[in-house]
Structure formats: C-alpha cells, structure tokens
Scaffold this motif. Structure first.
Motif, PDB file in Angstrom:
ATOM      1  N   ASP A 172     -13.437 -33.703  15.084  1.00  0.00           N
ATOM      2  CA  ASP A 172     -12.248 -32.927  14.530  1.00  0.00           C
ATOM      3  C   ASP A 172     -11.414 -33.974  13.941  1.00  0.00           C
ATOM      4  OD1 ASP A 172     -13.255 -30.569  15.434  1.00  0.00           O
ATOM      5  OD2 ASP A 172     -12.075 -30.342  17.419  1.00  0.00           O
ATOM      6  N   VAL A 173     -11.031 -35.122  14.596  1.00  0.00           N
ATOM      7  CA  VAL A 173     -10.203 -36.131  14.037  1.00  0.00           C
ATOM      8  C   VAL A 173     -10.711 -36.795  12.930  1.00  0.00           C
ATOM      9  CG1 VAL A 173      -9.105 -38.285  14.272  1.00  0.00           C
ATOM     10  CG2 VAL A 173      -9.003 -36.505  16.289  1.00  0.00           C
ATOM     11  N   ARG A 174     -12.144 -37.007  12.860  1.00  0.00           N
ATOM     12  CA  ARG A 174     -12.757 -37.594  11.628  1.00  0.00           C
ATOM     13  C   ARG A 174     -12.770 -36.709  10.472  1.00  0.00           C
ATOM     14  NH1 ARG A 174     -16.830 -39.556  14.143  1.00  0.00           N
ATOM     15  NH2 ARG A 174     -16.268 -41.574  13.945  1.00  0.00           N
ATOM     16  N   THR A 175     -13.009 -35.519  10.734  1.00  0.00           N
ATOM     17  CA  THR A 175     -12.808 -34.506   9.820  1.00  0.00           C
ATOM     18  C   THR A 175     -11.778 -34.046   9.094  1.00  0.00           C
ATOM     19  OG1 THR A 175     -14.731 -32.915  10.807  1.00  0.00           O
ATOM     20  CG2 THR A 175     -13.246 -31.738   9.363  1.00  0.00           C
ATOM     21  N   ILE A 176     -10.607 -34.254   9.832  1.00  0.00           N
ATOM     22  CA  ILE A 176      -9.186 -34.266   9.162  1.00  0.00           C
ATOM     23  C   ILE A 176      -9.145 -35.478   8.344  1.00  0.00           C
ATOM     24  CG2 ILE A 176      -6.938 -34.447   9.803  1.00  0.00           C
ATOM     25  CD1 ILE A 176      -7.474 -32.763  12.404  1.00  0.00           C
ATOM     26  N   ILE A 177      -9.465 -36.673   8.820  1.00  0.00           N
ATOM     27  CA  ILE A 177      -9.302 -37.842   7.878  1.00  0.00           C
ATOM     28  C   ILE A 177     -10.038 -37.727   6.870  1.00  0.00           C
ATOM     29  CG2 ILE A 177      -9.731 -40.456   8.049  1.00  0.00           C
ATOM     30  CD1 ILE A 177      -8.825 -40.273  11.018  1.00  0.00           C
ATOM     31  N   VAL A 178     -11.185 -37.293   6.945  1.00  0.00           N
ATOM     32  CA  VAL A 178     -11.884 -37.139   5.853  1.00  0.00           C
ATOM     33  C   VAL A 178     -11.454 -36.407   4.658  1.00  0.00           C
ATOM     34  CG1 VAL A 178     -14.378 -36.632   4.797  1.00  0.00           C
ATOM     35  CG2 VAL A 178     -14.392 -38.327   6.729  1.00  0.00           C
ATOM     36  N   ASN A 179     -10.949 -35.237   5.034  1.00  0.00           N
ATOM     37  CA  ASN A 179     -10.540 -34.044   4.277  1.00  0.00           C
ATOM     38  C   ASN A 179      -9.360 -34.614   3.640  1.00  0.00           C
ATOM     39  OD1 ASN A 179     -12.408 -32.212   4.740  1.00  0.00           O
ATOM     40  ND2 ASN A 179     -11.179 -31.052   6.414  1.00  0.00           N
ATOM     41  N   TYR A 180      -8.523 -35.205   4.397  1.00  0.00           N
ATOM     42  CA  TYR A 180      -7.229 -35.940   3.804  1.00  0.00           C
ATOM     43  C   TYR A 180      -7.674 -37.111   2.726  1.00  0.00           C
ATOM     44  CZ  TYR A 180      -3.224 -38.848   2.987  1.00  0.00           C
ATOM     45  OH  TYR A 180      -2.365 -39.429   1.963  1.00  0.00           O
ATOM     46  N   CYS A 181      -8.692 -37.862   3.180  1.00  0.00           N
ATOM     47  CA  CYS A 181      -8.884 -38.870   2.173  1.00  0.00           C
ATOM     48  C   CYS A 181      -9.439 -38.348   0.766  1.00  0.00           C
ATOM     49  CB  CYS A 181      -9.886 -39.955   2.761  1.00  0.00           C
ATOM     50  SG  CYS A 181      -9.319 -40.736   4.093  1.00  0.00           S
ATOM     51  N   ASN A 182     -10.352 -37.300   0.974  1.00  0.00           N
ATOM     52  CA  ASN A 182     -10.850 -36.770  -0.291  1.00  0.00           C
ATOM     53  C   ASN A 182      -9.849 -35.996  -1.060  1.00  0.00           C
ATOM     54  OD1 ASN A 182     -13.441 -37.232   0.411  1.00  0.00           O
ATOM     55  ND2 ASN A 182     -13.981 -35.425   1.322  1.00  0.00           N
ATOM     56  N   GLN A 183      -8.579 -35.375  -0.420  1.00  0.00           N
ATOM     57  CA  GLN A 183      -7.448 -34.705  -1.231  1.00  0.00           C
ATOM     58  C   GLN A 183      -6.794 -35.968  -1.665  1.00  0.00           C
ATOM     59  OE1 GLN A 183      -5.261 -32.314   1.548  1.00  0.00           O
ATOM     60  NE2 GLN A 183      -4.095 -31.385  -0.040  1.00  0.00           N
ATOM     61  N   ALA A 184      -6.655 -37.047  -1.098  1.00  0.00           N
ATOM     62  CA  ALA A 184      -5.805 -38.011  -1.674  1.00  0.00           C
ATOM     63  C   ALA A 184      -6.427 -38.723  -2.934  1.00  0.00           C
ATOM     64  CB  ALA A 184      -5.750 -39.389  -0.608  1.00  0.00           C
ATOM     65  N   SER A 185      -7.667 -38.804  -2.785  1.00  0.00           N
ATOM     66  CA  SER A 185      -8.557 -39.374  -4.090  1.00  0.00           C
ATOM     67  C   SER A 185      -8.286 -38.220  -5.082  1.00  0.00           C
ATOM     68  CB  SER A 185     -10.063 -39.412  -3.735  1.00  0.00           C
ATOM     69  OG  SER A 185     -10.646 -39.778  -4.525  1.00  0.00           O
ATOM     70  N   THR A 186      -8.327 -37.341  -5.088  1.00  0.00           N
ATOM     71  CA  THR A 186      -8.383 -36.204  -6.045  1.00  0.00           C
ATOM     72  C   THR A 186      -6.743 -36.373  -6.638  1.00  0.00           C
ATOM     73  OG1 THR A 186      -9.957 -34.564  -4.954  1.00  0.00           O
ATOM     74  CG2 THR A 186      -8.494 -33.702  -6.640  1.00  0.00           C
ATOM     75  N   ILE A 187      -5.740 -36.515  -5.906  1.00  0.00           N
ATOM     76  CA  ILE A 187      -4.468 -36.783  -6.152  1.00  0.00           C
ATOM     77  C   ILE A 187      -4.376 -37.802  -7.020  1.00  0.00           C
ATOM     78  CG2 ILE A 187      -2.094 -37.216  -5.401  1.00  0.00           C
ATOM     79  CD1 ILE A 187      -2.688 -35.321  -2.896  1.00  0.00           C
ATOM     80  N   VAL A 188      -5.094 -38.862  -6.743  1.00  0.00           N
ATOM     81  CA  VAL A 188      -4.820 -40.299  -7.551  1.00  0.00           C
ATOM     82  C   VAL A 188      -5.659 -40.115  -8.939  1.00  0.00           C
ATOM     83  CG1 VAL A 188      -5.683 -42.555  -7.573  1.00  0.00           C
ATOM     84  CG2 VAL A 188      -4.618 -41.791  -5.443  1.00  0.00           C
ATOM     85  N   GLN A 189      -6.342 -39.409  -8.964  1.00  0.00           N
ATOM     86  CA  GLN A 189      -7.397 -39.166 -10.060  1.00  0.00           C
ATOM     87  C   GLN A 189      -6.545 -38.252 -10.976  1.00  0.00           C
ATOM     88  OE1 GLN A 189     -11.500 -38.237  -8.875  1.00  0.00           O
ATOM     89  NE2 GLN A 189     -11.618 -40.500  -8.110  1.00  0.00           N
ATOM     90  N   SER A 190      -5.934 -37.311 -10.444  1.00  0.00           N
ATOM     91  CA  SER A 190      -5.354 -36.255 -11.357  1.00  0.00           C
ATOM     92  C   SER A 190      -3.830 -36.950 -11.903  1.00  0.00           C
ATOM     93  CB  SER A 190      -4.838 -35.173 -10.700  1.00  0.00           C
ATOM     94  OG  SER A 190      -3.834 -35.377  -9.366  1.00  0.00           O
ATOM     95  N   ASN A 191      -3.509 -37.998 -11.329  1.00  0.00           N
ATOM     96  CA  ASN A 191      -2.391 -38.840 -11.770  1.00  0.00           C
ATOM     97  C   ASN A 191      -2.748 -40.016 -12.733  1.00  0.00           C
ATOM     98  OD1 ASN A 191      -0.050 -37.445 -10.939  1.00  0.00           O
ATOM     99  ND2 ASN A 191      -1.000 -37.584  -9.044  1.00  0.00           N
ATOM    100  N   GLY A 192      -4.115 -39.909 -13.239  1.00  0.00           N
ATOM    101  CA  GLY A 192      -4.516 -40.975 -14.194  1.00  0.00           C
ATOM    102  C   GLY A 192      -4.958 -42.276 -13.877  1.00  0.00           C
TER     103      GLY A 192
END
Length: 157
Positions: free
Chosen positions: A98-118
């Motif tokens: 469960d902890v690993r899933t939360i971290i992975v989901n967050y990391c994927n979301q963070a990566s998307t945010i970074v890329q959406s900001n150029g």
C-alpha cells in the motif's frame, strides 16, 4: 525519485517530511555541474511544478501517515523517494504494498506535472540540485512562486 529532490521541502514547505517530487536519478554535484544557467521560462515551470505538487504530496504523506497509525513506525524513518523505496522492507509486510503504491502513484503524478510545465524530469532534478548552491536561483524560484500564487489568488476573486 532522486536524492536531489530532498532540498525541495524548503521551497514547497508543508509537512516536515518530504515526499520527493519528480522521478529520475542524478547525483547532486553532477546535476549542478551540467548546466548552471536556468532560463526564466524554466524558473516559472519549476515554480509552477512545485506549487502544483504540494497538494498531491501532502495527500500522499497523509495517506501513508494514516496507514502507519497504530504501528511502531514513524513516517520520518521512511525514505519516500521514488528511487529509495528499499527501506520499505522495514515496514510490516501488510503495509509495504500500500505504501509503495501511494509513492508510485505520487511519483507518476509529479512527473506528469513537471512535464506539463515544460520541463523534463531530468531538468527539474537538475534545478532542484542547483538552487541550494545558488542563492540567486533560489530567490528567482521563490519570487516566481510568489508571483504564481498572487496570480492564482487574483484569478480566484
């Protein structure tokens, strides 16, 4: 996430423990040595990314903290970086996934945010590594974050 992200807590504020904010891996010194010039667009993209990551970071932190309630584990003892999940083995087996899933989901979301900001994740991590050694860059990022927050507040009125 790279160890380089740890310094981001100074900018992002929030919870006492940082959940890093972008995937990738690069030693701190190497990141700064690669490119010490950061454009105004990159500063704005970085600042926007940091601000947009704050709510998901706090949510992930809160979810993990809730999972750890009633255990003998303190959230500050867990490396919650995307590349540093090996120490999750110290958690009870029933919580690791469960902890690993939360971290992975967050990391994927963070990566998307970074890329959406150029920015690429690598460039985001380079800037993260650079700002602690470059007070002028850190001030540019802080000013950009304030500007974006003011624009957001003015837009909400």
């Amino acid at each position: 996430m790279a160890a380089a992200i740890a310094s981001l807590t100074v900018l992002a504020s929030g919870a006492g423990v940082s959940i890093p904010t972008a995937t990738g891996s690069m030693p701190l010194g190497a990141a700064w040595a690669q490119d010490s010039s950061v454009s105004a667009d990159e500063v704005m993209g970085y600042a926007a990314s940091v601000l947009q990551m704050d709510a998901p970071r706090n949510e992930a932190f809160s979810q993990i903290k809730t999972l750890l309630t009633g255990t003998s584990h303190d959230i500050s003892s867990i490396d919650m970086s995307c590349t540093g999940t090996a120490n999750l083995n110290q958690l009870p087996r029933s919580l690791r996934s469960d902890v690993r899933t939360i971290i992975v989901n967050y990391c994927n979301q963070a990566s998307t945010i970074v890329q959406s900001n150029g920015l690429t994740v690598r460039r985001f991590n380079t800037i993260t590594a650079a700002h602690p050694q470059n007070p002028a860059l850190a001030e540019q990022i802080r000013a950009a974050m304030v500007q974006l927050q003011q624009q957001s507040a003015n837009g909400a009125e």
